[in-house]
Design a protein around this motif. Structure first.
Motif, PDB file in Angstrom:
ATOM      1  N   SER A  46       9.776  14.442 -12.576  1.00  0.00           N
ATOM      2  CA  SER A  46       8.856  15.231 -11.775  1.00  0.00           C
ATOM      3  C   SER A  46       7.538  14.517 -11.581  1.00  0.00           C
ATOM      4  CB  SER A  46       8.574  16.507 -12.606  1.00  0.00           C
ATOM      5  OG  SER A  46       7.896  16.250 -13.763  1.00  0.00           O
ATOM      6  N   SER A  47       6.417  15.271 -11.067  1.00  0.00           N
ATOM      7  CA  SER A  47       5.276  14.643 -10.670  1.00  0.00           C
ATOM      8  C   SER A  47       4.557  14.570 -11.958  1.00  0.00           C
ATOM      9  CB  SER A  47       4.442  15.733  -9.763  1.00  0.00           C
ATOM     10  OG  SER A  47       4.381  16.701 -10.356  1.00  0.00           O
ATOM     11  N   ALA A  48       4.950  15.591 -12.825  1.00  0.00           N
ATOM     12  CA  ALA A  48       4.082  15.445 -14.502  1.00  0.00           C
ATOM     13  C   ALA A  48       4.580  14.230 -14.864  1.00  0.00           C
ATOM     14  CB  ALA A  48       4.659  16.376 -15.086  1.00  0.00           C
ATOM     15  N   ASP A  49       5.958  13.553 -14.922  1.00  0.00           N
ATOM     16  CA  ASP A  49       6.273  12.218 -15.595  1.00  0.00           C
ATOM     17  C   ASP A  49       5.592  11.254 -14.785  1.00  0.00           C
ATOM     18  OD1 ASP A  49       8.071  13.776 -16.945  1.00  0.00           O
ATOM     19  OD2 ASP A  49       9.930  13.145 -16.047  1.00  0.00           O
ATOM     20  N   VAL A  50       5.330  11.088 -13.427  1.00  0.00           N
ATOM     21  CA  VAL A  50       4.942  10.230 -12.902  1.00  0.00           C
ATOM     22  C   VAL A  50       3.274  10.101 -13.441  1.00  0.00           C
ATOM     23  CG1 VAL A  50       3.529   9.515 -10.509  1.00  0.00           C
ATOM     24  CG2 VAL A  50       6.134  10.605 -10.667  1.00  0.00           C
ATOM     25  N   VAL A  51       2.542  11.062 -13.447  1.00  0.00           N
ATOM     26  CA  VAL A  51       1.057  11.120 -14.130  1.00  0.00           C
ATOM     27  C   VAL A  51       1.089  10.518 -15.603  1.00  0.00           C
ATOM     28  CG1 VAL A  51      -0.691  12.746 -14.950  1.00  0.00           C
ATOM     29  CG2 VAL A  51       0.188  13.099 -12.561  1.00  0.00           C
ATOM     30  N   GLU A  96      -3.476  17.945  -8.358  1.00  0.00           N
ATOM     31  CA  GLU A  96      -3.822  19.249  -9.240  1.00  0.00           C
ATOM     32  C   GLU A  96      -4.013  18.543 -10.640  1.00  0.00           C
ATOM     33  OE1 GLU A  96      -1.113  22.170  -8.183  1.00  0.00           O
ATOM     34  OE2 GLU A  96      -2.086  22.843  -6.629  1.00  0.00           O
ATOM     35  N   MET A  97      -3.172  17.703 -11.210  1.00  0.00           N
ATOM     36  CA  MET A  97      -3.161  17.455 -12.498  1.00  0.00           C
ATOM     37  C   MET A  97      -4.216  16.473 -12.758  1.00  0.00           C
ATOM     38  SD  MET A  97       0.822  17.136 -13.579  1.00  0.00           S
ATOM     39  CE  MET A  97       1.506  16.623 -12.145  1.00  0.00           C
ATOM     40  N   MET A  98      -4.610  15.602 -11.893  1.00  0.00           N
ATOM     41  CA  MET A  98      -5.725  14.611 -11.929  1.00  0.00           C
ATOM     42  C   MET A  98      -7.027  15.532 -12.010  1.00  0.00           C
ATOM     43  SD  MET A  98      -4.700  11.027 -10.076  1.00  0.00           S
ATOM     44  CE  MET A  98      -5.113  11.722  -8.693  1.00  0.00           C
ATOM     45  N   LYS A 143       0.835  -0.997  -0.187  1.00  0.00           N
ATOM     46  CA  LYS A 143       0.136   0.007  -0.034  1.00  0.00           C
ATOM     47  C   LYS A 143       0.863   1.175   0.021  1.00  0.00           C
ATOM     48  CE  LYS A 143      -3.421   2.516   2.626  1.00  0.00           C
ATOM     49  NZ  LYS A 143      -4.266   2.747   3.824  1.00  0.00           N
ATOM     50  N   LEU A 144       0.708   2.029  -1.051  1.00  0.00           N
ATOM     51  CA  LEU A 144       1.503   3.318  -1.165  1.00  0.00           C
ATOM     52  C   LEU A 144       0.599   4.387  -1.001  1.00  0.00           C
ATOM     53  CD1 LEU A 144       3.051   1.178  -2.872  1.00  0.00           C
ATOM     54  CD2 LEU A 144       4.109   3.063  -4.161  1.00  0.00           C
ATOM     55  N   SER A 145       0.846   5.539  -0.224  1.00  0.00           N
ATOM     56  CA  SER A 145       0.349   6.820  -0.254  1.00  0.00           C
ATOM     57  C   SER A 145       0.018   7.618  -1.305  1.00  0.00           C
ATOM     58  CB  SER A 145       0.569   7.502   1.215  1.00  0.00           C
ATOM     59  OG  SER A 145       1.597   8.173   0.755  1.00  0.00           O
ATOM     60  N   VAL A 146       0.968   7.378  -2.301  1.00  0.00           N
ATOM     61  CA  VAL A 146       1.238   8.239  -3.294  1.00  0.00           C
ATOM     62  C   VAL A 146       2.010   7.214  -4.336  1.00  0.00           C
ATOM     63  CG1 VAL A 146       3.547   9.198  -2.554  1.00  0.00           C
ATOM     64  CG2 VAL A 146       2.051  10.341  -4.386  1.00  0.00           C
ATOM     65  N   PRO A 147       1.744   7.173  -5.566  1.00  0.00           N
ATOM     66  CA  PRO A 147       2.323   6.208  -6.557  1.00  0.00           C
ATOM     67  C   PRO A 147       4.087   6.331  -6.886  1.00  0.00           C
ATOM     68  CG  PRO A 147       0.813   7.465  -7.752  1.00  0.00           C
ATOM     69  CD  PRO A 147       0.862   8.057  -6.501  1.00  0.00           C
ATOM     70  N   VAL A 148       4.660   6.555  -5.643  1.00  0.00           N
ATOM     71  CA  VAL A 148       6.103   6.886  -5.954  1.00  0.00           C
ATOM     72  C   VAL A 148       6.904   6.050  -5.021  1.00  0.00           C
ATOM     73  CG1 VAL A 148       7.884   8.616  -5.685  1.00  0.00           C
ATOM     74  CG2 VAL A 148       5.876   9.069  -6.848  1.00  0.00           C
ATOM     75  N   TRP A 191       5.188  16.699  -4.677  1.00  0.00           N
ATOM     76  CA  TRP A 191       4.646  15.792  -6.108  1.00  0.00           C
ATOM     77  C   TRP A 191       3.246  15.220  -5.781  1.00  0.00           C
ATOM     78  CZ3 TRP A 191       8.754  12.121  -8.470  1.00  0.00           C
ATOM     79  CH2 TRP A 191      10.047  12.865  -8.934  1.00  0.00           C
ATOM     80  N   ARG A 192       2.829  15.005  -4.425  1.00  0.00           N
ATOM     81  CA  ARG A 192       1.482  14.441  -4.326  1.00  0.00           C
ATOM     82  C   ARG A 192       0.580  15.765  -4.533  1.00  0.00           C
ATOM     83  NH1 ARG A 192       1.346  11.678   0.892  1.00  0.00           N
ATOM     84  NH2 ARG A 192       1.497  13.643   1.614  1.00  0.00           N
TER      85      ARG A 192
END
Length: 502
Positions: A385-390, A460-462, A163-168, A454-455
């Protein structure tokens, strides 16, 4: 010794500002700076400078700057300065060129050529400050039949999940390649954030067993530091078959980085190069891999997910299909720009493929074969960055490993000299005087800040896309558009060009 290579960088000192405090001399592990008593001033040997910027950042009077040496070879479009210098180095040493960090060459970064869609009128965006926005993800097999108890409640019959609180997550960096203090910072940050860090193939220092609930341990071809307690301490076990910086070859930790503590943790001799072979000598087929996966599951009573890590190569989709059918819970794919402590330069710069193309092909293959829910997919290889994650999640990933970005948060300046063991920032070194320069109390807070930021950006992007959960974003390539990509690239990525309607 005579050298044919001019200094790559030049140390420029403003003597009107320099007070000869000798701080730069004390701080430089490469012995660039020195006080000349006869001249009564500081001098610099630019030949030794790796451009780590430690002296520039700490100079109290800002008297220093490092510039690219303006001296150039005679212009030649066929023979670059770098190529000539590499020939000179090999003529000097007779050895294989070693390099650190990821591939620095000017290949396309596909994340930078992908744009995100946004909601406007008919499908309004979501405000993450006022409405629920789910960034929690679970990694592991999900191909189970839904069952309910006699009261109609769902029965939790899923195999073990992370379980991850954020996908990182913090990607594999071994104790030995990085310092004790760096590992401590990663472990503490993972615990506070509710995510995981990966030990790499260097074993787990006894001091860090207490972070086991947020630790992924590795089993690599050299089996360094692998024993029953090591496996039991972790939340998940990763079998390293390959890595992005050096596909098709094993690991290498130079002997000067194998200290007493590294020796004990890895269970290898002190001061001798640690070479993990290219293949696992008990794995020559998917069937062999399956046997190791279930050996590990038996050893841990089927309580921990098993990850298989491979490098991104041209047939990675077929490889991933085999891994999914072999019993693995999670596949980790590492792109050709992945960082490393030490790799042969020719391998690092010429082998492998971009993670974006590999990911798209793996996700598509698993979906076509109806086994996408049999395994989670984690990707790595220069996630900036967070954009790459998304974008990675929209291309089909469940989560991302980040390594170099985490090291930058700790102070790394990408001088790419990790293999020398002289990291002036206390990260990629085992020298006690250098290790103590990285304060884990400060380092872990910086890592927490990075992932927290990043979270917020992911939310924000989602929200801008009208999506309220990472699960709804996964594999949603309709939310992506390419810019400046040819038809073949768009086809492999499975996305349309910017401006093209539905």
């Amino acid at each position: 010794m005579e050298t044919y290579i001019p200094p790559e960088y030049e140390v420029v000192r403003n003597f009107e500002l320099c007070t000869s405090c000798r701080l730069c001399e004390r701080q430089c592990a490469n012995e660039v700076h020195k006080y000349d008593a006869d001249l009564k001033k500081m001098i610099a040997n630019s030949q030794k400078c790796v451009n780590c910027h430690r002296c520039v950042c700490l100079c109290p009077t800002h008297a220093l700057k490092i510039i690219k040496n303006p001296d150039v070879y005679r212009l030649n479009s066929n023979w670059s300065e770098q190529t000539m210098n590499e020939v000179y180095r090999q003529a000097d040493s007779g050895g294989v060129l070693l390099s650190s960090m990821g591939n620095p060459n000017d290949y396309p970064v596909y994340f930078n050529k992908i744009l995100l869609n946004a909601s406007q009128v008919t499908n309004p965006p979501i405000d993450p400050l006022r409405e629920p926005m789910e960034t929690v993800v679970y990694l592991g097999k999900k191909d189970v039949e839904l069952k309910r108890d006699i009261n109609g409640r769902l029965v939790d019959n899923l195999p073990p999940q992370l379980k991850l609180s954020v996908p990182v997550m913090f990607s594999a960096m071994s104790y030995g390649s990085i310092s004790y203090n760096a590992h401590e910072a990663l472990a503490r940050a993972a615990e506070e954030l509710g995510i995981f860090y990966n030990t790499g193939e260097g074993g787990l220092h006894r001091d860090f067993y207490k972070y086991g609930k947020n630790t992924i341990v590795q089993v690599a071809s050299g089996r360094f530091g692998v024993h029953a307690d090591y496996l039991s301490a972790a939340a998940a076990i990763e079998i390293k078959m390959g890595q992005g910086a050096k596909p098709g070859i094993g690991g290498h930790l130079p002997g000067m980085k194998i200290s007493d503590e590294v020796s004990k943790t890895r269970m290898i001799p002190k001061g001798i190069d640690a070479i993990s072979p290219a293949p696992h000598h008990d794995i020559y087929s998917i069937e062999d891999l399956r046997q190791l996966i279930y050996t590990i599951k038996e050893a841990t009573a089927y309580t921990k997910p098993v990850i298989v890590k491979v490098a991104a190569v041209h047939n990675v989709a077929a490889i991933a299909s085999g891994i999914a059918r072999s019993g693995a819970d999670i596949i980790a794919i590492d792109g050709f720009r992945g960082g490393t402590g030490a790799a042969p330069t020719r391998i690092r710069d010429n082998v492998g493929i971009p993670i974006e193309l590999a990911l798209a092909q793996v996700d598509e293959r698993l979906r076509q074969e109806g086994i996408r829910d049999s395994v989670s997919v984690v990707v790595a290889g220069s996630v900036h960055s967070s954009a790459d994650v998304v974008k990675a999640i929209a291309l089909g990933a469940d989560a991302c490993y980040v390594g170099t970005a985490a090291l930058l948060a700790l102070g790394c300046h990408l001088c790419r000299s990790c293999h020398t063991g002289k990291c002036n920032w206390g990260i990629a070194t085992q020298r006690e005087d250098l290790v103590k320069r990285l304060n884990p109390d400060v380092g872990y807070k910086r890592l927490v800040n990075l992932v927290t930021a990043w979270r917020h950006e992911i939310q924000e992007m989602m929200g801008a896309m009208g999506i309220n959960s990472v699960e709804a974003l996964r594999g949603n390539r309709l939310m992506l558009r390419g810019v400046g990509l040819n038809e073949t690239e768009l086809k492999i990525l499975g996305i349309r060009h910017a401006g093209e309607s539905m």
